[in-house]
Scaffold this motif. Structure first.
Motif, PDB file in Angstrom:
ATOM      1  N   SER A 171    -123.360 -38.510 -61.669  1.00  0.00           N
ATOM      2  CA  SER A 171    -123.291 -37.532 -62.776  1.00  0.00           C
ATOM      3  C   SER A 171    -123.900 -38.187 -64.016  1.00  0.00           C
ATOM      4  O   SER A 171    -123.226 -38.388 -65.017  1.00  0.00           O
ATOM      5  CB  SER A 171    -121.849 -37.096 -63.025  1.00  0.00           C
ATOM      6  OG  SER A 171    -120.955 -38.183 -62.940  1.00  0.00           O
ATOM      7  N   PRO A 172    -125.202 -38.499 -63.931  1.00  0.00           N
ATOM      8  CA  PRO A 172    -125.801 -39.328 -64.981  1.00  0.00           C
ATOM      9  C   PRO A 172    -126.150 -38.570 -66.250  1.00  0.00           C
ATOM     10  O   PRO A 172    -126.549 -37.415 -66.202  1.00  0.00           O
ATOM     11  CB  PRO A 172    -127.107 -39.796 -64.319  1.00  0.00           C
ATOM     12  CG  PRO A 172    -127.481 -38.676 -63.418  1.00  0.00           C
ATOM     13  CD  PRO A 172    -126.177 -38.093 -62.913  1.00  0.00           C
ATOM     14  N   HIS A 173    -125.990 -39.237 -67.366  1.00  0.00           N
ATOM     15  CA  HIS A 173    -126.565 -38.742 -68.614  1.00  0.00           C
ATOM     16  C   HIS A 173    -128.070 -38.783 -68.408  1.00  0.00           C
ATOM     17  O   HIS A 173    -128.603 -39.757 -67.862  1.00  0.00           O
ATOM     18  CB  HIS A 173    -126.157 -39.680 -69.758  1.00  0.00           C
ATOM     19  CG  HIS A 173    -126.448 -39.150 -71.130  1.00  0.00           C
ATOM     20  ND1 HIS A 173    -127.728 -38.944 -71.587  1.00  0.00           N
ATOM     21  CD2 HIS A 173    -125.634 -38.782 -72.138  1.00  0.00           C
ATOM     22  CE1 HIS A 173    -127.673 -38.473 -72.834  1.00  0.00           C
ATOM     23  NE2 HIS A 173    -126.408 -38.370 -73.192  1.00  0.00           N
ATOM     24  N   PRO A 174    -128.808 -37.738 -68.837  1.00  0.00           N
ATOM     25  CA  PRO A 174    -130.268 -37.811 -68.671  1.00  0.00           C
ATOM     26  C   PRO A 174    -130.841 -38.952 -69.521  1.00  0.00           C
ATOM     27  O   PRO A 174    -130.183 -39.402 -70.458  1.00  0.00           O
ATOM     28  CB  PRO A 174    -130.755 -36.451 -69.172  1.00  0.00           C
ATOM     29  CG  PRO A 174    -129.631 -35.883 -69.946  1.00  0.00           C
ATOM     30  CD  PRO A 174    -128.362 -36.512 -69.484  1.00  0.00           C
ATOM     31  N   HIS A 210    -126.482 -34.177 -74.371  1.00  0.00           N
ATOM     32  CA  HIS A 210    -125.603 -35.347 -74.492  1.00  0.00           C
ATOM     33  C   HIS A 210    -124.406 -35.123 -73.561  1.00  0.00           C
ATOM     34  O   HIS A 210    -123.311 -34.759 -73.988  1.00  0.00           O
ATOM     35  CB  HIS A 210    -125.183 -35.462 -75.954  1.00  0.00           C
ATOM     36  CG  HIS A 210    -124.744 -36.838 -76.358  1.00  0.00           C
ATOM     37  ND1 HIS A 210    -125.195 -37.982 -75.760  1.00  0.00           N
ATOM     38  CD2 HIS A 210    -123.882 -37.249 -77.322  1.00  0.00           C
ATOM     39  CE1 HIS A 210    -124.626 -39.034 -76.342  1.00  0.00           C
ATOM     40  NE2 HIS A 210    -123.833 -38.621 -77.278  1.00  0.00           N
ATOM     41  N   ARG A 211    -124.662 -35.316 -72.282  1.00  0.00           N
ATOM     42  CA  ARG A 211    -123.665 -34.994 -71.251  1.00  0.00           C
ATOM     43  C   ARG A 211    -123.763 -36.015 -70.123  1.00  0.00           C
ATOM     44  O   ARG A 211    -124.867 -36.474 -69.796  1.00  0.00           O
ATOM     45  CB  ARG A 211    -123.968 -33.611 -70.628  1.00  0.00           C
ATOM     46  CG  ARG A 211    -124.001 -32.450 -71.601  1.00  0.00           C
ATOM     47  CD  ARG A 211    -122.600 -32.002 -71.994  1.00  0.00           C
ATOM     48  NE  ARG A 211    -122.634 -30.815 -72.822  1.00  0.00           N
ATOM     49  CZ  ARG A 211    -122.693 -30.818 -74.160  1.00  0.00           C
ATOM     50  NH1 ARG A 211    -122.716 -31.968 -74.816  1.00  0.00           N
ATOM     51  NH2 ARG A 211    -122.713 -29.692 -74.833  1.00  0.00           N
ATOM     52  N   ASP A 264    -119.934 -38.228 -71.567  1.00  0.00           N
ATOM     53  CA  ASP A 264    -119.961 -37.165 -72.566  1.00  0.00           C
ATOM     54  C   ASP A 264    -119.749 -35.797 -71.924  1.00  0.00           C
ATOM     55  O   ASP A 264    -120.366 -35.474 -70.897  1.00  0.00           O
ATOM     56  CB  ASP A 264    -121.305 -37.168 -73.313  1.00  0.00           C
ATOM     57  CG  ASP A 264    -121.450 -38.393 -74.186  1.00  0.00           C
ATOM     58  OD1 ASP A 264    -120.702 -38.496 -75.164  1.00  0.00           O
ATOM     59  OD2 ASP A 264    -122.284 -39.263 -73.860  1.00  0.00           O
ATOM     60  N   ILE A 265    -118.895 -35.022 -72.582  1.00  0.00           N
ATOM     61  CA  ILE A 265    -118.521 -33.694 -72.065  1.00  0.00           C
ATOM     62  C   ILE A 265    -118.654 -32.683 -73.204  1.00  0.00           C
ATOM     63  O   ILE A 265    -118.290 -32.979 -74.345  1.00  0.00           O
ATOM     64  CB  ILE A 265    -117.045 -33.734 -71.581  1.00  0.00           C
ATOM     65  CG1 ILE A 265    -116.895 -34.750 -70.439  1.00  0.00           C
ATOM     66  CG2 ILE A 265    -116.560 -32.347 -71.160  1.00  0.00           C
ATOM     67  CD1 ILE A 265    -115.454 -35.090 -70.103  1.00  0.00           C
ATOM     68  N   GLY A 266    -119.183 -31.508 -72.890  1.00  0.00           N
ATOM     69  CA  GLY A 266    -119.260 -30.449 -73.896  1.00  0.00           C
ATOM     70  C   GLY A 266    -118.346 -29.298 -73.527  1.00  0.00           C
ATOM     71  O   GLY A 266    -117.620 -29.348 -72.530  1.00  0.00           O
ATOM     72  N   SER A 267    -118.426 -28.243 -74.331  1.00  0.00           N
ATOM     73  CA  SER A 267    -117.640 -27.058 -74.030  1.00  0.00           C
ATOM     74  C   SER A 267    -118.305 -26.303 -72.882  1.00  0.00           C
ATOM     75  O   SER A 267    -119.537 -26.214 -72.815  1.00  0.00           O
ATOM     76  CB  SER A 267    -117.585 -26.162 -75.264  1.00  0.00           C
ATOM     77  OG  SER A 267    -117.087 -24.900 -74.904  1.00  0.00           O
ATOM     78  N   ARG A 308    -130.445 -36.673 -85.988  1.00  0.00           N
ATOM     79  CA  ARG A 308    -129.586 -37.860 -85.919  1.00  0.00           C
ATOM     80  C   ARG A 308    -129.562 -38.475 -84.521  1.00  0.00           C
ATOM     81  O   ARG A 308    -129.516 -39.693 -84.390  1.00  0.00           O
ATOM     82  CB  ARG A 308    -128.149 -37.500 -86.335  1.00  0.00           C
ATOM     83  CG  ARG A 308    -127.986 -37.161 -87.782  1.00  0.00           C
ATOM     84  CD  ARG A 308    -128.146 -38.387 -88.702  1.00  0.00           C
ATOM     85  NE  ARG A 308    -126.907 -39.111 -88.887  1.00  0.00           N
ATOM     86  CZ  ARG A 308    -126.701 -40.375 -88.562  1.00  0.00           C
ATOM     87  NH1 ARG A 308    -127.657 -41.058 -88.001  1.00  0.00           N
ATOM     88  NH2 ARG A 308    -125.556 -40.968 -88.780  1.00  0.00           N
ATOM     89  N   ILE A 309    -129.586 -37.638 -83.511  1.00  0.00           N
ATOM     90  CA  ILE A 309    -129.387 -38.190 -82.161  1.00  0.00           C
ATOM     91  C   ILE A 309    -130.669 -38.805 -81.593  1.00  0.00           C
ATOM     92  O   ILE A 309    -130.616 -39.683 -80.734  1.00  0.00           O
ATOM     93  CB  ILE A 309    -128.800 -37.134 -81.190  1.00  0.00           C
ATOM     94  CG1 ILE A 309    -128.181 -37.841 -79.985  1.00  0.00           C
ATOM     95  CG2 ILE A 309    -129.828 -36.105 -80.773  1.00  0.00           C
ATOM     96  CD1 ILE A 309    -127.467 -36.940 -79.029  1.00  0.00           C
ATOM     97  N   SER A 310    -131.820 -38.382 -82.119  1.00  0.00           N
ATOM     98  CA  SER A 310    -133.053 -38.857 -81.489  1.00  0.00           C
ATOM     99  C   SER A 310    -133.149 -40.385 -81.640  1.00  0.00           C
ATOM    100  O   SER A 310    -132.808 -40.938 -82.672  1.00  0.00           O
ATOM    101  CB  SER A 310    -134.273 -38.176 -82.096  1.00  0.00           C
ATOM    102  OG  SER A 310    -134.251 -38.374 -83.467  1.00  0.00           O
TER     103      SER A 310
END
Ligand SMILES: O=C(O)CCC(=O)C(=O)O
Ligand SMILES: [Fe+2]
Length: 354
Positions: free
Chosen positions: A91-94, A100-101, A134-137, A346-348
């Motif tokens: 279940s990798p983060h890309p 951001h998951r 990382d988990i989102g809604s 910010r995240i880049s």
């Protein structure tokens, strides 16, 4: 070092008591950008379960053991610690900042790219020693979650979906308290968070020898990008906040245990209200004279114990404009970024190939 407030006071039937609490909440955030909350609404048993799941997932994913809620059993799974990276990587983060998951292995995310954002006091760019998830809604229309596939810790997805909802409820109440404390209509902040672009992050900082901290850290100095963060931590310590603001001087935050929630202002709240988005980091816990835990300062290269934390980042809806809500006369909307544009900016750069 941080004020500790009882959120139960927010529910007082006495309006003046409730408003007094809201003002104290804002004034604590004004001083340090961080405050400790008890009775914040996220049920203690859910927090305990979340820590068990986190320990379980980072130590034992794919081992074939079912869900264990018994602490002793879960602690035994620590022996699987070095285990199955290939299972976690299902279940990798890309390899890009978005979405951001999912799971980021040790060394993949580099928070130091943010260490000196809008600060005149440069911090050394230390590498992070952590792995995270990382988990989102599930209601997020832009990004889907990346969950462990069937057979790899099947309790993970349903549990964290419901934990996410508990955090969202607590978030809305805290945002209402902040709005009242700032003298704004009660729904001012919560109505800007209706779409749940929030994120939940589980972090494991493995045990490392303290000499590693010469060139690396647990999480590099940064500010959080959202509105507020709800942080649950174990009692290992090491969380430090910059005080005075912008000084490059960091103070240890005492740990009140995992049921306590540490709230801090993020960049978006700063843009809206001026409440300071304080730089923070997780570095070496306090020396053994004070904590007796990690052998720092006794000349031996002891292991610093592993740390686990759960951070819930309340983020504004992406289309919301980040223009001041207080005092300062607002210019035309075009002068301000939307929350979505700001998050993207910010995240880049946080992910190596992003
Ligand atoms: O692990 C912690 O206690 C802090 C983590 C943190 O600051 C973050 O993930 O933004
Ligand atoms: Fe943070």
């Amino acid at each position: 070092m941080l004020d500790r407030l009882d959120f139960q006071e927010f529910y007082s039937p006495d309006t003046s008591e409730r408003n007094g609490f809201c003002r104290r909440l804002v004034s604590s955030l004004k001083q340090k950008g961080f405050v400790r909350l008890v009775n914040h609404g996220v049920p203690p048993q859910d927090i305990d379960k979340a820590f068990l799941e986190v320990r379980f997932s980072f130590s034992n994913m794919g081992s074939g053991y079912g869900v264990q809620t018994d602490l002793v059993v879960v602690e035994q799974t620590q022996q699987f610690f070095q285990l199955p990276l290939e299972e976690k990587l299902k279940s990798p983060h890309p390899p890009t900042p978005n979405p951001h998951r999912g799971y980021s292995a040790f060394g993949v995310e580099v928070v130091a790219t943010h260490s000196n954002f809008e600060s005149k006091t440069p911090m050394p760019l230390l590498k992070d020693m952590k792995e995270s998830y990382d988990i989102g809604s599930e209601r997020d229309e832009l990004y889907s979650n990346i969950w462990p596939p069937p057979g790899v810790q099947d309790s993970f997805q349903p549990f964290f979906m419901s934990f996410f909802s508990a955090c969202y409820q607590a978030e809305c109440a805290i945002l209402e308290a902040l709005s009242i404390g700032l003298g704004l209509p009660p729904q001012t902040l919560s109505e800007r968070h209706a779409n749940q672009s929030n994120e939940l992050r589980l972090t494991h900082y493995p045990a490392v020898s303290r000499s590693e901290f010469a060139s690396s850290t647990r999480i590099a100095t940064h500010t959080d990008f959202g509105t507020i963060t709800l942080l649950f931590q174990d009692s290992v310590g090491g969380l430090q906040v910059e005080f005075p603001f912008g000084s490059g001087n960091f103070l240890d935050v005492e740990s009140g245990g995992r049921h306590e929630c540490i709230i801090n202002a993020g960049d978006c709240l700063q843009k809206w209200t001026g409440l300071h988005s304080t730089r923070h980091r997780v570095h070496l816990p306090k020396p053994p004279e004070e904590t007796g835990t990690n052998g720092v300062g006794d000349g031996n290269d002891h292991l610093v114990e592993a740390r686990y934390s759960i951070a819930y980042f309340a983020k504004p809806d992406r289309s919301v404009i980040l223009r001041p809500l207080l005092g300062e006369k607002a210019h035309d909307d075009e002068q301000y970024m939307t929350a979505g544009e700001f998050q993207q900016m910010r995240i880049s750069g946080t992910y190596a190939s992003g």
